[in-house]
Design a protein around this motif. Structure first.
Motif, mmCIF file in Angstrom:
data_model
loop_
_atom_site.group_PDB
_atom_site.id
_atom_site.type_symbol
_atom_site.label_atom_id
_atom_site.label_comp_id
_atom_site.label_asym_id
_atom_site.label_seq_id
_atom_site.Cartn_x
_atom_site.Cartn_y
_atom_site.Cartn_z
ATOM 1 N N GLU A 162 0.829 -1.212 0.000
ATOM 2 C CA GLU A 162 0.000 0.000 0.000
ATOM 3 C C GLU A 162 0.861 1.258 0.000
ATOM 4 N N LEU A 163 1.895 1.275 0.844
ATOM 5 C CA LEU A 163 2.756 2.450 0.930
ATOM 6 C C LEU A 163 3.542 2.660 -0.352
ATOM 7 N N TYR A 164 4.076 1.574 -0.920
ATOM 8 C CA TYR A 164 4.875 1.700 -2.143
ATOM 9 C C TYR A 164 4.007 2.230 -3.285
ATOM 10 N N THR A 165 2.796 1.679 -3.423
ATOM 11 C CA THR A 165 1.890 2.117 -4.479
ATOM 12 C C THR A 165 1.499 3.577 -4.286
ATOM 13 N N LEU B 237 4.266 10.505 -6.752
ATOM 14 C CA LEU B 237 5.322 10.978 -7.643
ATOM 15 C C LEU B 237 4.838 11.125 -9.083
ATOM 16 N N GLY B 238 3.578 10.768 -9.316
ATOM 17 C CA GLY B 238 3.022 10.903 -10.656
ATOM 18 C C GLY B 238 3.261 9.709 -11.563
ATOM 19 N N PHE B 239 3.708 8.594 -10.993
ATOM 20 C CA PHE B 239 4.003 7.397 -11.789
ATOM 21 C C PHE B 239 2.788 6.456 -11.785
ATOM 22 N N GLU B 240 1.703 6.896 -12.378
ATOM 23 C CA GLU B 240 0.480 6.102 -12.351
ATOM 24 C C GLU B 240 0.645 4.781 -13.098
ATOM 25 N N GLN B 241 1.298 4.805 -14.250
ATOM 26 C CA GLN B 241 1.500 3.581 -15.019
ATOM 27 C C GLN B 241 2.345 2.581 -14.229
ATOM 28 N N HIS B 242 3.354 3.077 -13.544
ATOM 29 C CA HIS B 242 4.233 2.200 -12.779
ATOM 30 C C HIS B 242 3.522 1.672 -11.539
ATOM 31 N N ILE C 216 12.024 5.815 -4.125
ATOM 32 C CA ILE C 216 11.099 4.879 -4.747
ATOM 33 C C ILE C 216 11.527 4.655 -6.192
ATOM 34 N N SER C 217 11.810 3.408 -6.525
ATOM 35 C CA SER C 217 12.199 3.066 -7.889
ATOM 36 C C SER C 217 10.971 2.706 -8.696
ATOM 37 N N LYS C 218 11.011 3.018 -9.971
ATOM 38 C CA LYS C 218 9.903 2.623 -10.840
ATOM 39 C C LYS C 218 10.294 1.461 -11.749
ATOM 40 N N PHE D 85 3.682 -5.354 -19.376
ATOM 41 C CA PHE D 85 2.326 -5.008 -18.968
ATOM 42 C C PHE D 85 1.722 -3.953 -19.893
ATOM 43 N N GLY D 86 2.405 -3.679 -21.004
ATOM 44 C CA GLY D 86 1.976 -2.589 -21.866
ATOM 45 C C GLY D 86 2.538 -1.280 -21.342
ATOM 46 N N GLU D 87 2.220 -0.189 -22.016
ATOM 47 C CA GLU D 87 2.653 1.157 -21.602
ATOM 48 C C GLU D 87 4.177 1.239 -21.496
ATOM 49 N N ASP D 88 4.882 0.391 -22.298
ATOM 50 C CA ASP D 88 6.351 0.394 -22.346
ATOM 51 C C ASP D 88 6.982 0.091 -20.992
#
Length: 298
Positions: free
Chosen positions: A33-36, A42-47, A83-85, A123-126
């Protein structure tokens, strides 16, 4: 940066314990939950969506009788408070065929790295995730392709981590329980900003690891442990074995990912990388230092 060497510090095991044969850190990896949440902040919705898929794969592998751990950069970065993506997963206890059967249910599988025990799950989205088996790399010939790779799903976490260049990259984590596996003292080295070679014999197989060390110094503000510095310095003449493309990739990481790339440049100078690979640059810098006017002359 000063001298990038630091006296060897024995690995302190007081912050670790043994659980079912594995050496586990007292540190914890962030909860799902925290990582997500932090990815979303950070704006990384795809990640964030991709991380959800990673957690699904981890759970599916466990249901199939295996164990899946995050390895490498995402664990290292979490210990640094970042946080790594990018996510790499290592799977224990299942055959390559069994792993492939599980992951195919969760995305598109690219088998381009299967000879090295690696499946790329898209997963798509590159966004791709490397799903790998524990393995050993044995040097059999020149260049970065001269390796014999053997996978072993029954290998211990500690033994699997030996092939990783520096201890900061040997840490692994269960993303569900948060348990961090730390057989080689990587957590302590990360926290104390120390760059230490994991296994000197294996490290010597690929001189590119010197340049990886240089960019890690710049990216994370590390100091090179004394014995590791000596080993890297002795390997510098072998840098000529590396293709220009591989060499340039490490320079790009230093300059594009570092808050202070000057630290990496200083390490490269101290190790002798610049003298070996760019002697004209060193001469130019030396000449500039000798001929620049002093404040008094100005």
């Amino acid at each position: 940066m000063g001298d990038p060497r630091r006296g060897h510090a024995p690995v302190d095991v007081t912050d670790r314990k043994v659980i079912e044969g594995d050496i586990v850190s007292s540190e914890q990896f962030p909860s799902p939950e925290l990582y997500t949440t932090r990815l979303l902040e950070l704006g990384f919705e795809q990640h964030a969506r991709a991380y959800g898929k990673v957690l699904e794969v981890v759970s599916a592998i466990e249901r199939a009788g295996g164990r899946a751990l995050l390895v490498g950069g995402s664990v290292r970065d979490a210990i640094l408070g970042k946080i790594s993506k990018d996510f790499d997963v290592e799977v224990y206890g299942l055959s390559p065929a069994a792993i492939e059967a599980v992951v195919r249910a969760h995305g598109k599988v690219n088998e381009v790295g299967i000879a090295f025990g690696i499946l790329k799950l898209s997963f798509g989205e590159d966004i791709d995730v490397d799903i790998s088996l524990p393995r050993t790399d044995s040097k059999t010939g020149p260049g970065h392709t001269g390796f014999d790779v053997k996978t072993d799903p029954d290998m211990s976490i500690a033994d699997a981590a030996l092939r990783r260049d520096f201890t900061i990259n040997t840490v692994a984590a269960d993303p569900v329980s948060g348990q961090i596996y730390d057989a080689h003292g990587g957590v302590r080295d990360i926290k104390e900003r120390r760059l230490r070679i994991t296994d000197p014999e294996l490290f010597a197989d690929d001189p590119l690891r010197i340049m990886r060390g240089v960019q890690f110094v710049g990216r994370f503000g590390l100091e090179i442990e004394a014995e590791s510095f000596r080993i890297m310095q002795e390997m510098v003449p072998r840098l000529h074995e590396i293709s220009p493309e591989r060499f340039w990739e490490e320079w790009k990481k230093l300059f594009l990912k570092s808050e202070k790339p000057s630290l990496g440049l200083s390490a490269a100078m101290s190790l002798g990388v610049m003298h070996e690979m760019y002697p004209q640059f060193v001469k130019a810098v030396s000449y500039t230092h000798l001929t620049l006017p002093t404040n008094r002359e100005v």
